[in-house]
Design an enzyme around this catalytic site. Sequence first.
Site, PDB file in Angstrom:
ATOM      1  N   HIS A  42       0.854  -1.193   0.000  1.00 34.93           N
ATOM      2  CA  HIS A  42       0.000   0.000   0.000  1.00 34.93           C
ATOM      3  C   HIS A  42       0.890   1.244   0.000  1.00 34.93           C
ATOM      4  O   HIS A  42       1.136   1.843   1.049  1.00 34.93           O
ATOM      5  CB  HIS A  42      -0.896   0.002   1.240  1.00 34.93           C
ATOM      6  CG  HIS A  42      -2.013  -0.987   1.172  1.00 34.93           C
ATOM      7  ND1 HIS A  42      -1.889  -2.287   1.600  1.00 34.93           N
ATOM      8  CD2 HIS A  42      -3.293  -0.865   0.737  1.00 34.93           C
ATOM      9  CE1 HIS A  42      -3.034  -2.923   1.424  1.00 34.93           C
ATOM     10  NE2 HIS A  42      -3.908  -2.101   0.910  1.00 34.93           N
ATOM     11  N   HIS A  85      -3.709   3.213  -4.326  1.00 28.46           N
ATOM     12  CA  HIS A  85      -3.970   2.762  -2.959  1.00 28.46           C
ATOM     13  C   HIS A  85      -3.287   1.440  -2.600  1.00 28.46           C
ATOM     14  O   HIS A  85      -2.453   1.384  -1.716  1.00 28.46           O
ATOM     15  CB  HIS A  85      -5.480   2.639  -2.742  1.00 28.46           C
ATOM     16  CG  HIS A  85      -5.862   1.957  -1.479  1.00 28.46           C
ATOM     17  ND1 HIS A  85      -5.854   2.608  -0.269  1.00 28.46           N
ATOM     18  CD2 HIS A  85      -6.236   0.677  -1.220  1.00 28.46           C
ATOM     19  CE1 HIS A  85      -6.213   1.761   0.679  1.00 28.46           C
ATOM     20  NE2 HIS A  85      -6.447   0.586   0.135  1.00 28.46           N
ATOM     21  N   GLU A 111     -21.152  -0.872  22.461  1.00 31.07           N
ATOM     22  CA  GLU A 111     -20.409  -2.074  22.838  1.00 31.07           C
ATOM     23  C   GLU A 111     -19.103  -2.181  22.058  1.00 31.07           C
ATOM     24  O   GLU A 111     -18.094  -2.644  22.590  1.00 31.07           O
ATOM     25  CB  GLU A 111     -21.266  -3.323  22.589  1.00 31.07           C
ATOM     26  CG  GLU A 111     -22.579  -3.368  23.364  1.00 31.07           C
ATOM     27  CD  GLU A 111     -23.689  -2.554  22.725  1.00 31.07           C
ATOM     28  OE1 GLU A 111     -23.490  -2.012  21.601  1.00 31.07           O
ATOM     29  OE2 GLU A 111     -24.772  -2.451  23.337  1.00 31.07           O
ATOM     30  N   HIS A 119     -32.314 -10.978  21.863  1.00 28.59           N
ATOM     31  CA  HIS A 119     -31.502 -10.831  23.073  1.00 28.59           C
ATOM     32  C   HIS A 119     -31.016 -12.172  23.619  1.00 28.59           C
ATOM     33  O   HIS A 119     -30.350 -12.206  24.647  1.00 28.59           O
ATOM     34  CB  HIS A 119     -32.310 -10.112  24.165  1.00 28.59           C
ATOM     35  CG  HIS A 119     -32.465  -8.638  23.937  1.00 28.59           C
ATOM     36  ND1 HIS A 119     -32.945  -8.116  22.764  1.00 28.59           N
ATOM     37  CD2 HIS A 119     -32.181  -7.562  24.729  1.00 28.59           C
ATOM     38  CE1 HIS A 119     -32.971  -6.787  22.857  1.00 28.59           C
ATOM     39  NE2 HIS A 119     -32.504  -6.431  24.040  1.00 28.59           N
TER      40      HIS A 119
END
Lengths: 738, 738
Positions: free
Chosen positions: A61, A298, A458, A522
């Site tokens: 890269h 890139h 989270e 859940h």
Amino acid sequence: MAMAPSVTPVQTIEHLTIKTPAKCFEKMGNLKLKDGDKIERVLATFRVLIADLCEQFNGGHPGSAMGMAAIGLALFKYTMKFSPSNAQFFNRDRFLLSNGHTCLFQYTFLHLLGYKNMTWEQLKTYHSDHYDSFCPGHPEIEHEGIEVTTGPLGQGVANAVGLAMATKHLGARYNRPSYPVVNNTTFCILGDACLQEGVALEAIQLAGHWKLNNLVLIYDNNQITCDGTVDLCNTEDVNKKMEACGFDVIDIEDGCFDVYGIAEALIKARASTEKPTFINIRTIIGIGSRRAGDALAHGVNFGAEDVGNIKRCFGMDADAHFIISDETYEFFREVKPRGIKLEEDWNAMVKEYATKYPDVYEEFQARVEGRMTADWTQLIPKKEDFPTAPTASRKSAGAVCNPLASGLQNMMVGTADLSPSVNMIWKGKVDFQHPDLKTGCGINGDYTGRYIHWGIREHAMASISNGLAAFSKGTILPATSSFFMFYIYAAPGIRMGALQRLQQIHIATHDSIGTGEDGPTHQPVELANLYRAMPNLLYIRPADSEETAGAFITALNAKNTPSMISLSRQVLPQYPQHSSRDGVQRGAYVFIDEPAADVTLIGVGAEMKFAVDTRRVLAAKYNIKARVVSFPCQRVFDKQPVDYRRKVLAWDSKLPRVVIEAYSPQGWERYADAGYSMHRFGHSLPGAVAYKYFGFDEEVIAPRVVEIVELVRKHGIESIRGEFRDLNETRQQGHYEY
Amino acid sequence: MAMAPSVTPVQTIEHLTIKTPAKCFEKMGNLKLKDGDKIERVLATFRVLIADLCEQFNGGHPGSAMGMAAIGLALFKYTMKFSPSNAQFFNRDRFLLSNGHTCLFQYTFLHLLGYKNMTWEQLKTYHSDHYDSFCPGHPEIEHEGIEVTTGPLGQGVANAVGLAMATKHLGARYNRPSYPVVNNTTFCILGDACLQEGVALEAIQLAGHWKLNNLVLIYDNNQITCDGTVDLCNTEDVNKKMEACGFDVIDIEDGCFDVYGIAEALIKARASTEKPTFINIRTIIGIGSRRAGDALAHGVNFGAEDVGNIKRCFGMDADAHFIISDETYEFFREVKPRGIKLEEDWNAMVKEYATKYPDVYEEFQARVEGRMTADWTQLIPKKEDFPTAPTASRKSAGAVCNPLASGLQNMMVGTADLSPSVNMIWKGKVDFQHPDLKTGCGINGDYTGRYIHWGIREHAMASISNGLAAFSKGTILPATSSFFMFYIYAAPGIRMGALQRLQQIHIATHDSIGTGEDGPTHQPVELANLYRAMPNLLYIRPADSEETAGAFITALNAKNTPSMISLSRQVLPQYPQHSSRDGVQRGAYVFIDEPAADVTLIGVGAEMKFAVDTRRVLAAKYNIKARVVSFPCQRVFDKQPVDYRRKVLAWDSKLPRVVIEAYSPQGWERYADAGYSMHRFGHSLPGAVAYKYFGFDEEVIAPRVVEIVELVRKHGIESIRGEFRDLNETRQQGHYEY
């Protein structure tokens, strides 16, 4: 009196007044820098070197690493406080490369700055087949000068927030007037992609909320990603957005050459007294190449012809390869002694500090060395301290963890907005907050606080915790908490913690279908499979309070890996006569022995109840004798000697082994011949009813076990081995439908 | 000429001028509404009913549902175009509840609006032990009037973006002057938490970028989450941020009572011609309760005494329960016939449209009915169409998928910024973009486009795709693509797609350690364990081009579940004489038969090569005969009759079975006796070298297989069954260290 070390500021750099040309090569060819010839040549050398290194191995890269060269000069020569001779200098400024694929940028600077492992020979191993390269395809924490492993985009931004938090926290706790023992700054380069990944967006909100003024996000704004220009998928007003998130914003127009401007911005950002800073630096990917400003710059090398173009563009010999002039090395020569001086000054300061503040010094030194700040083994409740009444294991976890958190200054405990559910609040806890914050609910805090409100984030919780843990080994032991199901949001961060072997404790409550009414969204039934398969991580499901103590002991002893402790929402029977913290530390153990057993039942975590109750029904109704094995952690068990493992699983007795767990069974086939499991998503019902709905009921399980026992009696154990049997058919039809 | 249906606007509502009191109960007691008595009473009835329903079962999430009552009135009575008599009316406005825990809000409105399944008896089953409740703890797509399953926070926002995209896309393709056959609006309520979850933040960027002016995000801004006030973890300027992301922003100060103001904002938002709209509505959680404005009002019932308070606060009888006045039902009475009229008007318009535009109508009708728009079986290349030279299976996937994408108008294919790597671009593809967008790289597009640049947002890609797929069954078949490793970011969205049984194809390239130089951050070794364990999902790893065709056929036939096709970066040998698309559709099949075999080798995907080459070495060097089984999909195989399964695995011959796959082995123990697997994270090396580094080399594998064969020869198959053997010890030490 010791002084905070300082670095020579930027006034020695002459302002580069020529603006970057438009992004086509032709115009670039006409570029003539008016001043700063030395800088110009160093930039050119760096860029050409990157192109050569990628060319050598026909990949890599190169583009962004070339585009960012001026940022590197501004950072490493003119701004950052660090010591190439000692990459671990405690109060060093941290540098992260969130766009980790540009790692050659960092490796090359590590070489030029004189890091001892990054020899010229090493630098040339990038993308090669050398087994022991220090130049992997993305930066890895194992190697000198790398703070965290990056690569999965967005992670580095969150890690940087964690590192900046660590500084704020340690500084608030240990700094004393004139003794700023921890006051480093964290600099993080990020690319266009990082500003699209949710984990970075979550972490940015938190950095702004906490006013981490020691955090500098450096946006390598080249407006190119793999697909093309960024405007294919992002046209937001990023500066306005960052301001809305609580950042100071500085724009740099000519990020390819304006070393002075960048350094000025960086130094201003470090001096910032109020907010974190976002420096938006316009660069050109693959500058000098015919592919400059194009997505083609890139992720592949340029090809020999274009590498020649690059060299010509920067006035270098098109036929010379891997040239690093003496002038270039000389340019960075001052950094190493400056770093040594920095460290000497810091050591001198700490020495005085030790005399003046001996008590706080002692604890500080323990933190620096990564030792626990108290004898944690004494903080864990004993078996007899736990109530014998049925207790939710999330409550047990609170009973175990809260004394630890209270007593251990290195623990930082947080929750993804589930304080009332996860029970991780200890008496006297203080929130980690900016000291000026006055919340609407009256729960304030300051930077000394060790309880973290992560919000409903989270993923950032896990990834920022990686940064906290990476500050310095053992200095901070982060504990996160949420519903187990929502650790699926955190999975990329959990994985990076496991990959980097960062000790952490993830407290995952509300596991399995016992979670109940909240329903299948859940109720985790398959997530444990990921965490049991994930290398290094210890996924531990304790069955009662005593086993929960064992789980925390295991996690605290696991200095080189994170643990996840999986806990119930609902109350669980306690088995003080059977359960054993020592057993947990062996992964599995005999829970109820039975000399003349017909079958081994494997009970796990919240479903241990069904194993014990099925044993009872088998004896009472069917005259079948079962022994019960508790199996909280597969990975720990795998580490035990084969004799122990075979003994626990009654290998020599050739008994059928049936595991009972309300999860997808994959992986249990290694330890059991049959499973009473889940093969579909759950159902919204009260927890106890949900279990019944899916046939988790000793009266339903027992006859299925009887079938297995009878098969073995009739045809021998061999008849059932090698083809794991799914015994639970109660409403499991989903498994086979698509 | 048909007209676009319209709804009576809001002018009949009198403005409620009284402002919401501050958030303490005492002030609320003094509240007197000046006007709109009927609205006041309906709001009160609704709120009290929510409190009663939660009280009944001693749980639930009452607070926000009560706070949002006025939003519901404004939406369902005064704004939205939908038909309670036909929840599936194609051009209905979509409503999503991203804060799914407030589901009682939606259930209660479904009841009041007259949805036939939501009877009073059903409504009372919320949080009960009724097995067949239509009122689960979070909204579920299976039930009438629910557009998507929500609950995991942030997902609904992304789903809403998908639904709004679907409308834009279908409208652009099928609408004709005066015939707006698809022009519905998507309304999504979200809470404070949704604005913290990364997936929503990613989706919001995209909605702004695409200028989805038919999307209305309604922020239930009650400033409360589980932990307390939102300022504990978020103090950003949300309106400024949403503006920066390309949204129009409208503020509503008195969201508890200002039904008129909310409806005005909603209608203005729908009429918006430029941008999506964010309506920031200040509400009070648990309004009327003593816990109003407090986190205690979030996730538990109020207790009998406080429910009495609520009733008294709203002027209702504290001793009466579950009261729905006739006036309340009457208030919503007009909605049902209005919906019927809407649908009749639409049907009439489509009838005219069919006559006027018969060609486009035919395709449109296929879309409405969820039929494929072409005979896809003809589009899949035949075995003989594939080159026999080694081919990367990501290339094979392009060869299979691109003709499908080109020919099937219902396919929308996108990538998380990996267009050059995933090979999903077909000839003539048009990007899904706002028609006014002119990108810097000259790749423009319009809303008819079916190629999606998701940016570096794997999570939003999966979750928005759920919305695309949920628009109407079969109308859109989304295909996503990224590196397999980064589907770990997408896992929460993938799970929601599997839970909802939404057909999708996830094209996951660069699987296993063969990915190479990018290193362990990019080399999935454990992620397949999650997707193999995840109910409903088909995780398919094809070995060559023919098997890749089989994988796509399997995925296209799986109308009720998503599939993930896992592909190599590196070139793979082609096995035209062995590989079979039909075999893939059975999950596993005999790849190379061997009448007198000593062992079965199970080859999987990119590692099939090692099975085939090991077979060769075994024969040449060790005189051991191996048969080879190809095993692309465990879940599909599990569905086959036991006879087929046993035949494939040579059950009757009692041969040892060895699986070879460069992943964590958990789950293979069901089909194999031993595994040549990975037990640690990968390593940055060129792909072929990475395999060798970890012992994936036929010369290394063969002797380990020999050991197993000899064990079986000596002690019988029974000696090795029941205790799965890990044969690969080459640099696997990470497994046992912590």
